[in-house]
Design an enzyme around this catalytic site. Structure first.
Site: not given
Ligand SMILES: Cc1cc2nc3c(=O)[nH]c(=O)nc-3n(C[C@H](O)[C@H](O)[C@H](O)COP(=O)(O)O)c2cc1C
Length: 350
Positions: A57, A61, A81, A106-107, A109-110, A170, A173, A175-176, A213, A242-243
């Site tokens: 995800a 988006k 998301s 990243n921040r 923020g949906f 989710n 995150s 960032n919210t 998630k 997630n991150t």
């Molecule tokens: C720029 C960016 C935006 C993301 N936005 C979302 C999001 O909207 N919803 C979500 O569940 N995870 C989001 N993620 C998290 C990723 O889905 C993933 O869980 C995380 O980046 C770890 O995987 P990776 O190391 O392969 O990037 C985002 C990650 C990045 C880098």
């Protein structure tokens, strides 16, 4: 190949402009059929995945390019998301490439165009693609200013259930503000109950499975509580993870930026959390491994540690979206090398 040619130009742009350009380029690709099921086919939560390698995800988006990503060889993609109302997200800059660390902070923020816009696209593709259209999960979130976040998830489940192969809730995150508190046992139970009820109203007798998630920054007690809920509510899968808000040693000058860290420095932590969830669920809930996966070896390691599916995002920033197909081909080689007849047989075999 094409990505390697345009990468210097993409990297000369700020990260967010680069991402917009990547989405626009994908949208312009000639349409190709989704991957066919072969050696790597795996069934998870009642869904037949042609291979276990998906797009995480956040990349798509607003559900703009799910079919282009499936056409590149990914076994599935997760859009979102998505929140009920459109929202702008945090002020820019909010997306940073940590090149020396092969990482991203990243921040965002949906930031997204909201449910209505995404729904129009998903509805249109459902009409076009029919039942052979490939697996597209919809990742749902809550608006930042919502006064009832659980109600937001219920609204999203009701709207998206008819057009999603699976729903991914989710709550992780960073960032919210306050969102991750929904991972607490009481709140999470109420949230999942509300989503299950809303999905049932919308999707009748063929409801999409619900994935959840989670963050990598969880204590053992949180992991046990989430595992109990996943078992109790018969979730289709746990997406780990997630991150991270933690900061392992980083070299890039962006290391001090606020937000969620992903890519190579997340790999060990996400792998450890996957093992923790495997143990806590006794292998009874399918796991989706995500975080720092950049090669077929990483994907194979995650599968051997208990993941039925894997996803990636950050590695695509550095290697391009062709990476999915490359990992799929590499996984086939590794499976043969180690003498496994199917992904299902390899899951958790470490
Ligand atoms: C720029 C960016 C935006 C993301 N936005 C979302 C999001 O909207 N919803 C979500 O569940 N995870 C989001 N993620 C998290 C990723 O889905 C993933 O869980 C995380 O980046 C770890 O995987 P990776 O190391 O392969 O990037 C985002 C990650 C990045 C880098």
């Amino acid at each position: 190949m094409l990505f390697r040619l345009i990468k210097p130009a993409l990297f000369a742009l700020d990260s967010e402009t680069g991402h917009r350009l990547a989405i626009r380029s994908l949208a312009a690709l000639p349409r190709r059929a989704p991957a066919a099921a072969g050696l790597l086919a795996v069934e998870v939560a009642g869904l037949a995945f042609p291979n276990p390698v998906g797009v995480a995800a956040g990349f798509d988006k607003d559900a703009e390019v799910p079919d282009a990503l499936l056409g590149l060889g990914f076994g599935f993609t997760e859009v979102g998301s998505i929140t009920p109302l459109p929202q702008a997200g945090n002020p820019q800059p909010r997306l940073f490439r940590l090149v020396e660390d092969q990482a991203v902070i990243n921040r965002m923020g949906f930031n997204n165009g909201g449910a209505e816009a995404a729904l129009a696209r998903l509805r249109a593709r459902a009409g076009r693609a029919g039942p052979r259209g490939g697996i597209v999960g919809v990742n749902i979130g809550a608006n930042k200013d919502s006064t009832d976040r659980i109600a937001d998830y219920a609204v999203m489940a009701r709207l998206m259930a008819p057009f999603s192969s699976y729903l991914c809730v989710n709550v992780s995150s960073p960032n919210t503000p306050g969102l991750r508190a929904l991972q607490d046992e009481g709140a999470l139970t109420a949230l999942i109950d509300a989503v299950i009820a809303a999905r049932g109203e919308a999707a009748g007798d063929a409801p999409p499975p619900i994935f959840l998630k989670v963050a990598p920054d969880l204590e053992p007690a949180d992991i046990d509580a989430i595992a109990r809920i996943a078992l109790d509510k018969q979730l289709g899968g746990l997406v780990v993870s997630n991150t991270t808000i933690s900061r392992p040693a980083l070299r890039s000058h962006h290391a001090g930026e606020t937000g969620g860290l992903s890519g190579a420095p997340l790999r060990e932590l996400a792998l450890q959390r996957l093992r923790d969830f495997r143990k806590a669920t006794g292998g009874a809930v399918p796991l989706v491994g995500v975080g720092g996966i950049a090669t077929a070896e990483h994907a194979w390691e995650r599968i051997r540690a208990g993941a039925s599916l894997v996803q990636l995002y950050s590695a695509m920033v550095y290697e391009g979206p062709g990476l999915g197909g490359q990992i799929v081909r590499g996984l086939e080689r590794l499976m043969r090398r180690d003498g496994f007849a199917s992904i299902a047989e390899a899951v958790g075999s470490e």
